[in-house]
Motif scaffolding. Sequence first.
Motif, PDB file in Angstrom:
ATOM      1  N   SER A  75       8.467  56.634  -7.840  1.00  0.00           N
ATOM      2  CA  SER A  75       8.626  56.798  -9.283  1.00  0.00           C
ATOM      3  C   SER A  75       7.986  55.673 -10.084  1.00  0.00           C
ATOM      4  CB  SER A  75      10.123  56.846  -9.613  1.00  0.00           C
ATOM      5  OG  SER A  75      10.720  55.575  -9.370  1.00  0.00           O
ATOM      6  N   GLU A  76       7.945  55.894 -11.376  1.00  0.00           N
ATOM      7  CA  GLU A  76       7.524  54.879 -12.345  1.00  0.00           C
ATOM      8  C   GLU A  76       8.699  54.608 -13.277  1.00  0.00           C
ATOM      9  OE1 GLU A  76       4.016  56.213 -14.387  1.00  0.00           O
ATOM     10  OE2 GLU A  76       3.109  56.974 -12.537  1.00  0.00           O
ATOM     11  N   PRO A  77       9.499  53.579 -12.992  1.00  0.00           N
ATOM     12  CA  PRO A  77      10.649  53.287 -13.852  1.00  0.00           C
ATOM     13  C   PRO A  77      10.288  52.346 -15.001  1.00  0.00           C
ATOM     14  CG  PRO A  77      10.753  51.938 -11.903  1.00  0.00           C
ATOM     15  CD  PRO A  77       9.519  52.780 -11.767  1.00  0.00           C
ATOM     16  N   GLU A  78      10.982  52.518 -16.088  1.00  0.00           N
ATOM     17  CA  GLU A  78      10.837  51.637 -17.253  1.00  0.00           C
ATOM     18  C   GLU A  78      12.154  50.886 -17.462  1.00  0.00           C
ATOM     19  OE1 GLU A  78       9.142  52.177 -21.711  1.00  0.00           O
ATOM     20  OE2 GLU A  78      10.880  53.403 -21.219  1.00  0.00           O
ATOM     21  N   PHE A  79      12.050  49.586 -17.679  1.00  0.00           N
ATOM     22  CA  PHE A  79      13.214  48.751 -17.956  1.00  0.00           C
ATOM     23  C   PHE A  79      13.234  48.394 -19.445  1.00  0.00           C
ATOM     24  CE2 PHE A  79      11.949  47.206 -13.545  1.00  0.00           C
ATOM     25  CZ  PHE A  79      12.755  48.131 -12.907  1.00  0.00           C
ATOM     26  N   ASP A  80      14.397  48.513 -20.044  1.00  0.00           N
ATOM     27  CA  ASP A  80      14.546  48.195 -21.464  1.00  0.00           C
ATOM     28  C   ASP A  80      15.945  47.643 -21.664  1.00  0.00           C
ATOM     29  OD1 ASP A  80      14.345  47.975 -24.191  1.00  0.00           O
ATOM     30  OD2 ASP A  80      14.274  50.130 -24.585  1.00  0.00           O
ATOM     31  N   ASN A 129      22.889  51.501 -15.694  1.00  0.00           N
ATOM     32  CA  ASN A 129      21.905  50.524 -16.117  1.00  0.00           C
ATOM     33  C   ASN A 129      20.678  51.275 -16.630  1.00  0.00           C
ATOM     34  OD1 ASN A 129      20.991  47.927 -16.553  1.00  0.00           O
ATOM     35  ND2 ASN A 129      20.694  47.427 -14.399  1.00  0.00           N
ATOM     36  N   THR A 130      19.890  50.658 -17.494  1.00  0.00           N
ATOM     37  CA  THR A 130      18.691  51.317 -18.013  1.00  0.00           C
ATOM     38  C   THR A 130      17.612  51.320 -16.941  1.00  0.00           C
ATOM     39  OG1 THR A 130      19.228  50.554 -20.247  1.00  0.00           O
ATOM     40  CG2 THR A 130      16.997  51.364 -19.864  1.00  0.00           C
ATOM     41  N   PHE A 131      17.302  52.501 -16.444  1.00  0.00           N
ATOM     42  CA  PHE A 131      16.331  52.690 -15.368  1.00  0.00           C
ATOM     43  C   PHE A 131      15.674  54.036 -15.646  1.00  0.00           C
ATOM     44  CE2 PHE A 131      14.713  53.464 -11.136  1.00  0.00           C
ATOM     45  CZ  PHE A 131      14.576  52.233 -10.525  1.00  0.00           C
ATOM     46  N   ARG A 132      14.788  54.058 -16.631  1.00  0.00           N
ATOM     47  CA  ARG A 132      14.193  55.312 -17.087  1.00  0.00           C
ATOM     48  C   ARG A 132      13.039  55.710 -16.162  1.00  0.00           C
ATOM     49  NH1 ARG A 132      13.916  52.714 -22.578  1.00  0.00           N
ATOM     50  NH2 ARG A 132      15.977  53.011 -23.511  1.00  0.00           N
ATOM     51  N   ILE A 133      13.200  56.826 -15.489  1.00  0.00           N
ATOM     52  CA  ILE A 133      12.162  57.308 -14.580  1.00  0.00           C
ATOM     53  C   ILE A 133      11.176  58.144 -15.388  1.00  0.00           C
ATOM     54  CG2 ILE A 133      11.680  58.604 -12.483  1.00  0.00           C
ATOM     55  CD1 ILE A 133      14.561  58.037 -11.603  1.00  0.00           C
ATOM     56  N   GLN A 134       9.960  57.621 -15.551  1.00  0.00           N
ATOM     57  CA  GLN A 134       8.960  58.309 -16.356  1.00  0.00           C
ATOM     58  C   GLN A 134       8.428  59.558 -15.650  1.00  0.00           C
ATOM     59  OE1 GLN A 134       8.496  57.045 -19.538  1.00  0.00           O
ATOM     60  NE2 GLN A 134      10.199  55.828 -18.774  1.00  0.00           N
TER      61      GLN A 134
END
Length: 558
Positions: free
Chosen positions: A279-284, A260-265
């Motif tokens: 963490s700071e995750p981004e959802f897209d 799944n899209t779970f981009r850890i910045q």
Amino acid sequence: MSAPTDSSPLRSRPSARTHEVTNQSPPLVGHDVADDPVLLEGVEREGAAWHRDELHRLGRLAGTEEVQRWGDEANRHEPVLRTHDRYGNRVDEVDFHPSYHALLDLSVGAGLAGAPWADERPGVHVARAADFMIVTGVEQGHLCPVSMTYAVVPALRNSPGLAARYEPLLTSRVYDPGLRAPGDKQGLLAGMGMTEKQGGTDVRANTTSATEQTDGSWRLRGHKWFTSAPMNDLFLVLAQAPGGLSCFLVPRVLPDGSRNTFRIQRLKDKLGNRSNASSEPEFDDTVAWLVGEEGRGVRTIIDMVTMTRLDCVLGSAAGIRAALAQAAHHVRHRSVFGAKLIDQPLMRNVIADLGLESEAATTLALRLAGAADRAQRGDAGERAFLRLATAVGKYWVCKRQPAAVAEALECLGGNGYDEASGMPRLYREAPLNSIWEGSGNVNALDVLRALTREPESMHAYAAEVEAAAGADARLDAAWRALREQLLVTEDAQLRARSLVERMALVLQGSLLVRHAPAAVADAFCATRLGGGYGLAFGTLPAGLDLDGIIARTPGATG
């Protein structure tokens, strides 16, 4: 160059003896952490006497040199973020030291995560609370994913279909690390993603959006500001749906095995809790499923918040007790001015005062765990009590931890400031629980909200306090004064902290008067409720039974 002769200076110097070690306390290892009368009495009183043998087993394990080394290593070797693999593909994984995994395996195996929800024995949540306190003294960071997994189960039950799919794995006692399809694992860990950088506690300011799909799933787009344990398998996330702020289940890996899209910045560079990745995750276009009703996200997740706040109280009470145990152990072995520190009057005052604080915190924490257990079994009165008392306890016990740990550290002098003692790590952990799941102001305002909107919670609190009516004049007077304060509505927010502090002290006083030995109850009421008490620890007045208090302090006897 010739070798020195017997008459040379190198041969004639006496052997150096400057590093002979004396008057140092031995390491506090090889003991049973559960050999603690305050903990054991509370567990029995709150309905989990059947757990005593297992509690001692875990206590002995927690006291071993090996397990304590795991705690140290997990914090010295911090988690590392890998955003991409060698080929440039996003993986968004976090690598941990083996000791961190060993700790999680220990705690999940002991049932500290979701296991109590699959166990119908009365007192199971109390048993879990006691175990949680024991392991907290070893290492706090790894318990963040454990706590969130424990708390997610009641929230997930708002969607029976999702609960049926995931609950058997969330309640498993198997720690199964690594990102794989949930159905391929033997156990799952869960987390939460609520706050965003523009809103923080004001989650209604969240901008993460949710769009429903034709197959019944949703797609999320946005960011989160503080999401701990990003290698967990599932997350409850708040996002804005057309019907308002809603709660969603976000898996790291989808049922078909794809990521799944779970981009850890990035990972947070925190004061303490270093073993645990935040963490700071981004959802897209991130796949999610609605939990509960659309537009009722806060209401859906509130059960999770209640349980994690309970763990904050348990964790802070345990942190105070762990620091006290180290201080008491040190002063029992260290000699100064010709006598053991534990026999010096002023140090006895400090240790006894810390013991009072610790016993009050532990007794309240276990009372809350008992209420949680009985509330889960349908006791409406206990549920009402839990609603208000958890916020009160969360505010006060978590506020007291930094001061108590600092004082305990000072008992060791320079040794306590050395990382090898373990005290600096306890000190860095101390402020966390006061911030996590709502800072002091948030919990104080939550108490006001409960008093206004849920009067049954105040009735339950009053009944608990009045169970000790007539047992101590100072407690009775403090309760009368508090009732008068509760009737004043003017400037309620301005006075909220003062009000909640008094509520906590009166509640602790009632519990100690009913359940603690006379030495403890008398000293608590004389100082915390009776007035004339100094701002620093170690200002107990003359005439109190310090021996009776210290006898219940871990590390001070034996």
